[in-house]
Design an enzyme around this catalytic site. Structure first.
Site, mmCIF file in Angstrom:
data_model
loop_
_atom_site.group_PDB
_atom_site.id
_atom_site.type_symbol
_atom_site.label_atom_id
_atom_site.label_comp_id
_atom_site.label_asym_id
_atom_site.label_seq_id
_atom_site.Cartn_x
_atom_site.Cartn_y
_atom_site.Cartn_z
ATOM 1 C CG HIS A 91 -0.521 0.105 2.541
ATOM 2 N ND1 HIS A 91 0.059 1.095 3.080
ATOM 3 C CD2 HIS A 91 -0.260 -1.016 3.373
ATOM 4 C CE1 HIS A 91 0.545 0.770 4.523
ATOM 5 N NE2 HIS A 91 0.415 -0.499 4.500
ATOM 6 C CG ASP A 145 -2.442 4.067 2.695
ATOM 7 O OD1 ASP A 145 -2.277 2.886 2.277
ATOM 8 O OD2 ASP A 145 -3.283 4.220 3.599
ATOM 9 C CG ASP A 200 2.297 -0.039 8.090
ATOM 10 O OD1 ASP A 200 2.175 -0.693 7.054
ATOM 11 O OD2 ASP A 200 1.680 0.145 8.955
ATOM 12 C CD GLU A 212 -3.277 -1.478 5.570
ATOM 13 O OE1 GLU A 212 -3.542 -2.385 6.069
ATOM 14 O OE2 GLU A 212 -2.825 -0.252 5.767
ATOM 15 C CD GLU A 248 0.796 -4.497 6.139
ATOM 16 O OE1 GLU A 248 1.408 -3.928 6.900
ATOM 17 O OE2 GLU A 248 -0.471 -3.903 5.549
ATOM 18 C CG HIS A 304 0.476 2.980 12.465
ATOM 19 N ND1 HIS A 304 -0.803 2.336 12.554
ATOM 20 C CD2 HIS A 304 0.645 2.635 11.272
ATOM 21 C CE1 HIS A 304 -1.268 1.627 11.666
ATOM 22 N NE2 HIS A 304 -0.216 1.985 10.668
#
Length: 357
Positions: free
Chosen positions: A74, A76, A100, A130, A159, A333
């Protein structure tokens, strides 16, 4: 020239390309500029057929190989937290999305550009949204609008997995259990029936619950059923007539969503229970020949994926899938998110060897 205006150079080494991607902001919902850059970069390679749907870019080889492998990542990230542009300290590259999963995207882009004669046909998927609600997930949109673009014998989702194969993923289900009573003045509580007190019965069931462990393809999945929220109360002088306990069930991928719901209704028999959200898990599929070869090429070890990822979408399409990327899932994150440069190089080396030997 800003980072957004500079074309992507897919001949950069994996670490340098990761740094370039980190400096290219692409918070969920704002991926168009990066999707444009990815599409432009991939169209420069004649061995790839490139298609686009929304901010989702799909590049494919068409060599007539016996099997097709799909590699997805992904574009984003979560919102930037004063962690762009990147910086490097020793072996660690810091920045939003470094783990990530722009490191994984960098590996996939380098493979797409460099593997002109792979031993499998390969589909590369770069998708948006995502990190936010499932209804906006680009992979889900592709599965609905162009399922043929996702056809494959085996899929790898880049991932963060610490450069270790993580097979499948858990399913997840949330449910609300509503307890009722009779409202009354707190000074005359005997005239009422306290709904919050009834929550003790539900919490007791949860405290005594024995989570199941199940082995699938040699991987051990540990289920979990937990209260994640309790809502109740009217005022400081009122006996409440309603209390809602929200539970989250993380279930092994051998259970379907229907199986998971049936299990919750069995555990909480006699209580009013409403399913509010669910997503199926994904079987690891490590028994497939392509998966066995991939596992051997990446060190021969795998572990179960605890949590839900988009491998579940591939499982729903009948494509066995694993998670495999250079990032560390524990760093995703975080404000100080980083990825090891050595891990980026290792993951690319292993994938390249598997796809060319």
């Amino acid at each position: 020239m800003s980072s957004i205006d500079t074309p992507l150079d897919l001949t950069l080494d994996g670490g340098a390309l990761t740094a370039r991607l980190v400096d290219f902001p692409s918070v969920s919902g704002d991926e168009q500029a990066l999707a444009d850059a990815v599409e432009t970069a991939l169209r420069a390679y004649p061995h790839l057929r490139v298609d686009r749907y929304g901010n989702n870019v799909v590049a494919r080889t068409g060599l007539g190989r016996a099997e097709r492998v799909l590699i997805a990542g992904h574009l984003d990230t979560v919102p930037i937290a004063d962690n762009v542009p990147h910086h490097i300290e020793g072996d660690l590259l810091y920045g939003c999305g470094a783990s990530d999963m722009k490191s994984g995207v960098a590996v996939a882009l380098r493979l797409a550009a460099g593997l002109t004669e792979p031993n499998h046909d390969i589909t590369y998927v770069f998708y948006d949204c995502e990190e936010i609600e499932a209804s906006r997930n680009g992979l889900g949109h592709l599965a609905t609008a162009h399922p043929d673009w996702l056809a494959a014998d085996f899929a790898i989702l880049m991932e963060p997995s610490g450069a270790m194969v993580e097979g499948g993923c858990q399913g997840t289900m949330r449910a609300q259990i509503t307890l009722t009573g009779t409202r009354a003045h707190a000074a005359r509580s005997w005239l009422g029936d306290n709904a919050i007190h009834h929550a003790a019965e539900v919490l007791g069931l949860l405290a005594a619950y024995q989570a199941r462990e199940v082995e699938i393809d040699g991987l051990k999945y540990h289920e979990g059923l937990n209260a994640v929220r309790v809502d109740g109360g009217v005022a400081g002088n009122v006996i409440p007539d309603e209390c809602v306990v929200t539970v989250n069930f993380r279930f092994a991928p051998d259970r379907s969503v229907a199986d998971a719901e049936a299990h919750l209704r069995e555990v909480f028999e006699g209580f009013k229970l409403e399913i509010t959200d669910s997503a199926p898990g994904a079987l690891p599929g490590l028994g497939q020949p392509a998966a066995q070869a991939f596992l051997a090429a990446t060190g021969g070890q795998a572990r179960a994926k605890f949590g839900w990822t988009d491998v579940a979408r591939f499982s729903a399409l009948g494509v066995p899938a694993v998670n495999y990327g250079p990032g560390d899932p524990d760093l995703a994150h975080k404000r100080n998110e980083y990825c090891s440069l050595a891990a980026i190089a290792l993951v690319e080396e292993r994938l390249r060897a598997w796809l060319t030997d």
